[in-house]
Design a protein around this motif. Structure first.
Motif, PDB file in Angstrom:
ATOM      1  N   LEU B  77     -15.502  28.996  -6.838  1.00 23.26           N
ATOM      2  CA  LEU B  77     -16.456  28.778  -5.754  1.00 23.26           C
ATOM      3  C   LEU B  77     -16.772  30.097  -5.045  1.00 23.26           C
ATOM      4  CD1 LEU B  77     -15.078  25.508  -4.171  1.00 23.26           C
ATOM      5  CD2 LEU B  77     -16.479  25.843  -6.177  1.00 23.26           C
ATOM      6  N   GLY B  88     -13.353  27.109  -0.641  1.00 24.17           N
ATOM      7  CA  GLY B  88     -12.563  27.978  -1.522  1.00 24.17           C
ATOM      8  C   GLY B  88     -11.175  28.206  -0.972  1.00 24.17           C
ATOM      9  N   ILE B  89     -11.110  28.570   0.298  1.00 24.26           N
ATOM     10  CA  ILE B  89      -9.807  28.813   0.939  1.00 24.26           C
ATOM     11  C   ILE B  89      -8.995  27.526   0.969  1.00 24.26           C
ATOM     12  CG2 ILE B  89      -8.761  29.226   3.202  1.00 24.26           C
ATOM     13  CD1 ILE B  89      -9.482  31.813   2.010  1.00 24.26           C
ATOM     14  N   ARG B  91      -9.082  25.135  -1.095  1.00 24.74           N
ATOM     15  CA  ARG B  91      -8.536  24.845  -2.420  1.00 24.74           C
ATOM     16  C   ARG B  91      -7.288  25.683  -2.701  1.00 24.74           C
ATOM     17  NH1 ARG B  91     -11.461  22.835  -6.830  1.00 24.74           N
ATOM     18  NH2 ARG B  91     -11.292  24.762  -7.982  1.00 24.74           N
ATOM     19  N   ILE B  92      -7.282  26.917  -2.227  1.00 29.80           N
ATOM     20  CA  ILE B  92      -6.088  27.754  -2.393  1.00 29.80           C
ATOM     21  C   ILE B  92      -4.917  27.118  -1.663  1.00 29.80           C
ATOM     22  CG2 ILE B  92      -5.037  29.976  -1.814  1.00 29.80           C
ATOM     23  CD1 ILE B  92      -7.643  31.301  -2.342  1.00 29.80           C
ATOM     24  N   ASN B  93      -5.188  26.689  -0.419  1.00 28.11           N
ATOM     25  CA  ASN B  93      -4.113  26.065   0.357  1.00 28.11           C
ATOM     26  C   ASN B  93      -3.606  24.786  -0.295  1.00 28.11           C
ATOM     27  OD1 ASN B  93      -4.117  28.049   2.292  1.00 28.11           O
ATOM     28  ND2 ASN B  93      -5.620  27.019   3.592  1.00 28.11           N
ATOM     29  N   ASN B  95      -3.531  24.235  -3.452  1.00 26.16           N
ATOM     30  CA  ASN B  95      -2.679  24.661  -4.558  1.00 26.16           C
ATOM     31  C   ASN B  95      -1.284  24.990  -4.063  1.00 26.16           C
ATOM     32  OD1 ASN B  95      -4.266  24.390  -6.774  1.00 26.16           O
ATOM     33  ND2 ASN B  95      -5.071  26.470  -6.711  1.00 26.16           N
ATOM     34  N   VAL B  96      -1.218  25.700  -2.936  1.00 26.56           N
ATOM     35  CA  VAL B  96       0.079  26.069  -2.379  1.00 26.56           C
ATOM     36  C   VAL B  96       0.861  24.813  -2.030  1.00 26.56           C
ATOM     37  CG1 VAL B  96       1.262  27.191  -0.464  1.00 26.56           C
ATOM     38  CG2 VAL B  96      -0.726  28.260  -1.478  1.00 26.56           C
ATOM     39  N   LYS B  98       0.542  21.852  -3.219  1.00 25.50           N
ATOM     40  CA  LYS B  98       0.920  21.119  -4.421  1.00 25.50           C
ATOM     41  C   LYS B  98       2.158  21.741  -5.062  1.00 25.50           C
ATOM     42  CE  LYS B  98      -1.936  20.913  -8.050  1.00 25.50           C
ATOM     43  NZ  LYS B  98      -3.156  20.579  -8.737  1.00 25.50           N
ATOM     44  N   ALA B  99       2.194  23.061  -5.079  1.00 29.70           N
ATOM     45  CA  ALA B  99       3.274  23.736  -5.782  1.00 29.70           C
ATOM     46  C   ALA B  99       4.545  23.807  -4.946  1.00 29.70           C
ATOM     47  CB  ALA B  99       2.833  25.140  -6.179  1.00 29.70           C
ATOM     48  N   LEU B 105       1.765  29.781   3.649  1.00 30.20           N
ATOM     49  CA  LEU B 105       0.996  31.010   3.909  1.00 30.20           C
ATOM     50  C   LEU B 105       0.500  31.039   5.348  1.00 30.20           C
ATOM     51  CD1 LEU B 105      -1.045  31.584   0.659  1.00 30.20           C
ATOM     52  CD2 LEU B 105       1.085  32.580   1.368  1.00 30.20           C
TER      53      LEU B 105
END
Lengths: 213, 105
Positions: B77, B88-89, B91-93, B95-96, B98-99, B105
């Motif tokens: 994106l 976009g941001i 989605r990064i969060n 991911n964090v 989820k993992a 962060l």
């Protein structure tokens, strides 16, 4: 914790012991995998976040300049100016295996046609300097944008894999292994109990025989 | 495995036209259905990286998510010229979360 539904026999005991050994080993390996994945993921996601913030900021500036350019030029001229790019970008994707996650390694190939030096695909006579600024800005963002693509994809894939691994580790740790251990204990007890009852029976029989004699 | 993949941009015309000058293949769409078809078409036709503006991506979240698990293509994106929607941001969060299980962060 429930025990498995098995017959308390010696054979079953051997079988379960083997399973427990495999499960413990698998758990240890998976745990190691999870730890290492997590370490790499955290490194990567920090980079990803920084990169995205930078790219978004710079893209915004570039778009602003492009907006300015489109304001001073007619739309037809603008479209004509960028219609035939001098540069072509393609990407060569290889797979890299990071702890059994296949992440892409992207190698971008940017080819500049014609004379080197000028990145602009148009003559300067009919275009405005604002367009030059916008294009040159965008041109300088491109490497970062492409790096972002690679890093972000890797992060997505790794996040998925970490989640899967965590589920497996937890299932083994809190379900499979305790269940096996309890079942093994149950079979041992049962076998011991059988043995004891055999001994008592034998003693009783001996007593009866002695009495009759 | 070595193939040459193409790079494409999907978005509204004003935002993505500038990419054309850089040799990226530009596809302009204006509504969700169109965008969905475009992403699927590009994914099938040897595009390795697809940049899509957040405005368009917000119309087709399922389609974008569907390619998350695939190695190729990478759907990334980018903000449009109307600024960023912070998808976009986010989605990064996600991911964090989820993992790791929580946002560190």
């Amino acid at each position: 914790m429930a025990i498995l539904n098995v017959n308390p026999t010696r054979m079953e005991l051997t079988r379960l012991k083997a399973r427990l050994k495999t499960a413990t080993r698998g758990h240890k390996l998976l745990k190691d995998k999870q730890d290492e994945l997590m370490r790499r993921f955290i490194e990567l996601i920090k980079h990803n976040k920084k990169l995205r913030v930078e790219v978004e900021k710079e893209l915004k500036e570039a778009f602003n300049e492009f907006l300015l350019a489109s304001a001073v030029m007619s739309p037809e001229m603008l479209e004509a100016a960028v219609a035939f790019p001098k540069e072509s970008i393609s990407v060569d994707i290889k797979k890299k295996n990071v702890m059994s996650v296949h992440v892409p390694v992207m190698n971008f190939i940017r080819k500049l046609e014609g004379d080197e030096g000028s990145i602009y695909p148009y003559g300067f006579a009919q275009t405005s300097s604002e367009l030059d600024d916008a294009i040159s800005k965008l041109y300088s963002i491109m490497p970062k944008l492409l790096e972002l693509a690679e890093v972000e994809k890797a992060c997505q894939l790794m996040a998925d894999e970490i989640e899967k691994t965590r589920r497996r580790v937890n299932a083994l740790e809190y379900r499979t292994i305790p269940e096996l251990q309890e079942t093994i204990r149950f079979i041992r007890m049962k076998l011991d109990e059988n043995e004891r009852s055999t001994i008592t029976r034998l003693m009783k029989v001996k007593d009866i025989i002695n009495k009759e004699a | 495995m070595i193939y040459m993949f193409k790079v494409g941009v999907i978005g509204d015309k004003d935002s993505v036209l500038a990419f054309k000058a850089l040799g990226v293949h530009v596809f302009t769409v204006s509504e969700g259905d169109e965008a969905r078809k475009m992403v699927d078409t590009l994914a099938r036709t040897n595009y390795g990286v697809i940049f899509i503006t957040e405005q368009i991506a917000s119309l087709i979240p399922d389609t974008v998510e569907r390619y998350d698990k695939e190695i190729i293509p990478a759907v990334i994106l980018i903000p449009s010229n109307q600024g960023t929607l912070d998808i976009g941001i986010r989605r990064i969060n996600e991911n964090v979360e989820k993992a790791v299980g929580s946002n560190i962060l």
